[in-house]
Scaffold this active site. Structure first.
Site, PDB file in Angstrom:
ATOM      1  N   HIS A 213      11.566   8.703  13.589  1.00  0.00           N
ATOM      2  CA  HIS A 213      10.375   7.893  13.321  1.00  0.00           C
ATOM      3  C   HIS A 213       9.115   8.765  13.233  1.00  0.00           C
ATOM      4  O   HIS A 213       8.168   8.622  14.014  1.00  0.00           O
ATOM      5  CB  HIS A 213      10.185   6.803  14.368  1.00  0.00           C
TER       6      HIS A 213
ATOM      7  N   ARG B 246       7.138  -9.618  -3.447  1.00  0.00           N
ATOM      8  CA  ARG B 246       6.392 -10.865  -3.658  1.00  0.00           C
ATOM      9  C   ARG B 246       5.665 -10.826  -4.997  1.00  0.00           C
ATOM     10  O   ARG B 246       5.349  -9.762  -5.515  1.00  0.00           O
ATOM     11  CB  ARG B 246       5.396 -11.076  -2.532  1.00  0.00           C
TER      12      ARG B 246
ATOM     13  N   ARG C 297      11.163  -0.381   8.628  1.00  0.00           N
ATOM     14  CA  ARG C 297      11.680  -0.926   9.875  1.00  0.00           C
ATOM     15  C   ARG C 297      13.187  -1.105   9.751  1.00  0.00           C
ATOM     16  O   ARG C 297      13.680  -1.588   8.726  1.00  0.00           O
ATOM     17  CB  ARG C 297      11.029  -2.273  10.214  1.00  0.00           C
TER      18      ARG C 297
ATOM     19  N   GLU D  60      14.218   2.118  19.745  1.00  0.00           N
ATOM     20  CA  GLU D  60      13.661   3.467  19.775  1.00  0.00           C
ATOM     21  C   GLU D  60      13.026   3.729  21.135  1.00  0.00           C
ATOM     22  O   GLU D  60      12.520   2.797  21.770  1.00  0.00           O
ATOM     23  CB  GLU D  60      12.612   3.625  18.666  1.00  0.00           C
TER      24      GLU D  60
ATOM     25  N   THR E 247      11.914   3.975   5.610  1.00  0.00           N
ATOM     26  CA  THR E 247      10.875   4.497   6.490  1.00  0.00           C
ATOM     27  C   THR E 247       9.985   3.356   6.977  1.00  0.00           C
ATOM     28  O   THR E 247       8.883   3.601   7.464  1.00  0.00           O
ATOM     29  CB  THR E 247      10.014   5.558   5.768  1.00  0.00           C
TER      30      THR E 247
ATOM     31  N   ARG F  85       0.814  -1.216   0.000  1.00  0.00           N
ATOM     32  CA  ARG F  85       0.000   0.000   0.000  1.00  0.00           C
ATOM     33  C   ARG F  85       0.848   1.268   0.000  1.00  0.00           C
ATOM     34  O   ARG F  85       0.597   2.189  -0.778  1.00  0.00           O
ATOM     35  CB  ARG F  85      -0.952  -0.014   1.200  1.00  0.00           C
ATOM     36  N   ILE F  86       1.860   1.318   0.866  1.00  0.00           N
ATOM     37  CA  ILE F  86       2.701   2.516   0.926  1.00  0.00           C
ATOM     38  C   ILE F  86       3.639   2.562  -0.268  1.00  0.00           C
ATOM     39  O   ILE F  86       3.832   3.619  -0.878  1.00  0.00           O
ATOM     40  CB  ILE F  86       3.474   2.563   2.249  1.00  0.00           C
TER      41      ILE F  86
END
Length: 325
Positions: A286, A176, A237, A266, A235, A155-156
């Protein structure tokens, strides 16, 4: 109910319009962060409803088993940081709306802010200008005509790819097979291999979920295939990259630049992270999903879940076995 909000670093939640939804409840907000179970147990001893801001604080069995008054954990999205089985044993409901079909436009927008900031050396030039210097760094590069690599066309990633097209870039996707089919459907090229993606990208942006299969999926050997002029953007992980590999690769010159929003542990305090000492890296704390409209949507849902529980009709329950009791 006694409601506790953890990890509100910027003291934002009380300023949201949706905060009025829980006006009739006793609310405690913590702006600092701790993973210390003893400290958390003391802070949460009277908590009945606990809200979590994404994955900032893990809720594992050693903590959950000490919270006798806890009745519901309310959050949104995935929950790898919550021991759902421990919650079920203790009779604690976990309510977590998936919010399907809603890409984080805020994260996609920040990704592009980082790309431009890194390639044009905006933070460095700002610091130099404040120090009395003018155009102090090597000249930056533009985007038009260059290749944007998207590793993980979800989605992102799809939104970031669309922004790349608007900037006149050629998009090259990898991930994938199902996601690559979507990339082709959207009119983007698909890399023949992961190696080709790394070698051909002028900007490579990571958009993968961190699961066992993707942890460390970007290795030192992968980074060594990148161009010395390339930019790696993360952005998603920090754990997607092999530990220590990015710092070593940047020192070796492949890739030449990086922009990161995520870290292994974090929050990063006291500037204690090696990337912060590197002049070819843009680092931010973050901020991807941390944007007012997004937080409004997130906490409106979180508070709705608490109110539904208080009314005796819990929603978005991920451990329905608790309801059977």
């Amino acid at each position: 109910m006694n409601v506790t909000i953890l990890d509100d670093y910027q003291d934002t939640i009380r300023t949201l319009a949706c905060f009025r939804k829980i006006a009739g409840h006793s609310v405690t907000i913590w702006n600092d962060h701790t993973k210390d179970v003893d400290v958390l147990a003391r802070r949460l001893k009277d908590t009945e409803a606990l809200t979590l801001l994404r994955e900032r604080t893990p809720c594992r069995a050693p903590l959950i088993e000490r919270l006798d008054k806890l009745r519901i954990i309310s959050q949104v999205s995935v929950y790898p940081h919550i021991d759902v089985e421990a919650c079920t044993r203790r009779g604690v409901i976990v309510s977590s709306a998936a919010l399907p079909g809603r890409p984080s436009h805020a994260t996609a927008e920040l990704t592009w802010g980082l790309i431009i900031a890194a390639l044009r050396r905006i933070p460095q030039e700002m610091a130099a200008l404040r120090a009395g210097k003018w155009q102090a760094y090597p000249v930056g590069t533009g985007l038009r005509g260059r290749t944007l690599g998207i590793y993980g066309y979800g989605r992102i990633g799809a939104v970031v790819a669309g922004y790349g097209r608007a900037f006149g870039m050629s998009v090259l996707a990898w991930g994938r097979e199902a996601s690559l089919a979507k990339a082709r459907q959207d009119g983007h090229a698909v890399a023949p291999s992961k190696d080709a993606l790394l070698a051909e990208s002028d900007v490579l942006s990571l958009h993968l979920r961190l699961i066992d299969a993707t942890r460390g999926i970007v290795t030192a050997a992968d980074l060594a295939r990148m161009k010395p002029t390339a930019l790696l953007v993360n952005t998603s992980r920090a754990g997607l990259i092999e530990p220590g590999a990015l710092e070593a690769a940047l020192r070796a010159g492949r890739p030449g630049l990086a922009a990161v929003d995520v870290y292994e542990e974090e929050p990063v305090l006291g500037a204690r992270h090696p990337l912060l000492a590197m002049d070819n890296v843009v680092c931010v704390p973050h901020l991807g999903y941390v944007e007012r409209d997004g937080l409004e949507t997130m906490f409106s849902t979180i508070f709705d879940q608490i109110l539904a529980y208080a009314s005796g009709k819990p929603i978005n329950v991920v451990n329905p076995e608790v309801l059977a009791r």
